[in-house]
Design an enzyme around this catalytic site. Structure first.
Site, short mmCIF file in Angstrom:
data_model
loop_
_atom_site.label_atom_id
_atom_site.label_comp_id
_atom_site.label_asym_id
_atom_site.label_seq_id
_atom_site.Cartn_x
_atom_site.Cartn_y
_atom_site.Cartn_z
N CYS A 108 45.33 36.64 35.26
CA CYS A 108 45.88 35.48 35.94
C CYS A 108 45.57 35.22 37.05
CB CYS A 108 47.34 35.12 35.40
SG CYS A 108 48.35 33.86 36.38
N CYS B 149 48.82 34.17 39.50
CA CYS B 149 49.83 35.33 39.47
C CYS B 149 49.12 36.26 40.65
CB CYS B 149 49.75 35.96 38.14
SG CYS B 149 50.07 35.08 36.70
#
Length: 99
Positions: free
Chosen positions: A24, A27
Protein backbone atom coordinates in the site's frame (compact mmCIF):
# COMPACT_ATOMS: atom_id res chain seq x y z
CA UNK A 1 -2.51 -12.04 17.78
CA UNK A 2 -6.13 -12.03 18.91
CA UNK A 3 -5.43 -12.24 22.64
CA UNK A 4 -2.70 -9.65 22.45
CA UNK A 5 -4.95 -7.38 20.40
CA UNK A 6 -7.68 -7.54 23.02
CA UNK A 7 -5.13 -6.58 25.68
CA UNK A 8 -3.96 -3.65 23.55
CA UNK A 9 -7.37 -2.11 22.94
CA UNK A 10 -8.69 -2.80 26.45
CA UNK A 11 -5.87 -0.80 27.99
CA UNK A 12 -6.60 2.54 29.64
CA UNK A 13 -3.78 3.93 27.49
CA UNK A 14 -4.95 5.59 24.28
CA UNK A 15 -4.04 3.27 21.40
CA UNK A 16 -4.01 4.03 17.69
CA UNK A 17 -4.29 0.93 15.51
CA UNK A 18 -2.96 1.40 11.99
CA UNK A 19 -4.34 -1.28 9.65
CA UNK A 20 -1.99 -1.32 6.67
CA UNK A 21 -0.38 -3.51 4.02
CA UNK A 22 3.13 -3.86 2.60
CA UNK A 23 1.94 -3.15 -0.96
CA UNK A 24 0.00 0.00 0.00
CA UNK A 25 1.54 3.29 -1.18
CA UNK A 26 -0.48 5.57 1.14
CA UNK A 27 0.47 3.27 4.07
CA UNK A 28 4.13 3.96 3.30
CA UNK A 29 3.39 7.71 3.29
CA UNK A 30 1.62 7.40 6.66
CA UNK A 31 4.48 5.58 8.46
CA UNK A 32 6.76 8.64 8.97
CA UNK A 33 3.74 10.76 9.95
CA UNK A 34 2.84 8.25 12.68
CA UNK A 35 6.44 8.31 13.91
CA UNK A 36 6.23 12.11 14.26
CA UNK A 37 2.92 11.77 16.12
CA UNK A 38 4.50 9.21 18.50
CA UNK A 39 7.52 11.47 19.03
CA UNK A 40 5.23 14.35 20.01
CA UNK A 41 2.75 12.35 22.11
CA UNK A 42 5.31 10.14 23.88
CA UNK A 43 3.97 7.59 26.35
CA UNK A 44 0.45 9.03 26.34
CA UNK A 45 -0.22 7.26 23.02
CA UNK A 46 0.55 3.75 21.83
CA UNK A 47 0.63 3.18 18.06
CA UNK A 48 0.32 -0.36 16.71
CA UNK A 49 0.65 -1.31 13.05
CA UNK A 50 -1.40 -4.31 11.90
CA UNK A 51 -0.72 -5.92 8.52
CA UNK A 52 -4.14 -6.80 7.06
CA UNK A 53 -2.66 -9.56 4.88
CA UNK A 54 -1.14 -11.34 7.89
CA UNK A 55 -4.13 -10.66 10.18
CA UNK A 56 -7.13 -11.11 7.89
CA UNK A 57 -9.53 -12.27 10.61
CA UNK A 58 -8.76 -9.15 12.68
CA UNK A 59 -9.25 -6.94 9.62
CA UNK A 60 -12.58 -8.67 8.96
CA UNK A 61 -13.66 -8.27 12.59
CA UNK A 62 -13.17 -4.50 12.32
CA UNK A 63 -14.54 -4.37 8.75
CA UNK A 64 -11.37 -2.87 7.32
CA UNK A 65 -12.18 -2.47 3.63
CA UNK A 66 -9.33 -0.15 2.64
CA UNK A 67 -5.86 0.64 3.87
CA UNK A 68 -4.62 2.54 5.66
CA UNK A 69 -7.42 2.51 8.23
CA UNK A 70 -6.71 4.03 11.64
CA UNK A 71 -8.80 3.41 14.76
CA UNK A 72 -8.34 5.02 18.18
CA UNK A 73 -9.20 2.75 21.13
CA UNK A 74 -9.27 3.35 24.87
CA UNK A 75 -10.63 0.93 27.49
CA UNK A 76 -11.88 -1.34 24.70
CA UNK A 77 -14.03 1.38 23.17
CA UNK A 78 -13.58 2.50 19.58
CA UNK A 79 -13.36 6.29 19.79
CA UNK A 80 -12.66 7.25 16.17
CA UNK A 81 -12.01 5.65 12.80
CA UNK A 82 -10.82 6.90 9.43
CA UNK A 83 -9.38 5.49 6.23
CA UNK A 84 -6.68 7.34 4.34
CA UNK A 85 -3.71 9.49 5.22
CA UNK A 86 -4.02 12.28 7.78
CA UNK A 87 -1.39 14.86 8.61
CA UNK A 88 0.51 14.91 11.89
CA UNK A 89 -1.32 17.98 13.24
CA UNK A 90 -4.74 16.42 12.73
CA UNK A 91 -3.72 13.16 14.41
CA UNK A 92 -2.08 14.90 17.38
CA UNK A 93 -5.14 17.11 17.87
CA UNK A 94 -7.43 14.04 17.74
CA UNK A 95 -5.24 12.08 20.16
CA UNK A 96 -5.18 14.96 22.65
CA UNK A 97 -8.97 15.23 22.47
CA UNK A 98 -9.27 11.61 23.69
CA UNK A 99 -6.83 11.91 26.62
Amino acid sequence: MKGNFANLINSDQLTLIDFSAEWCGPCKMLAPILKQVKDEMGDSLKIVKIDVDKNQSLANTYQVRGVPTMIFFKNGEQLWRKSGVLQKGELVQLAKSFL
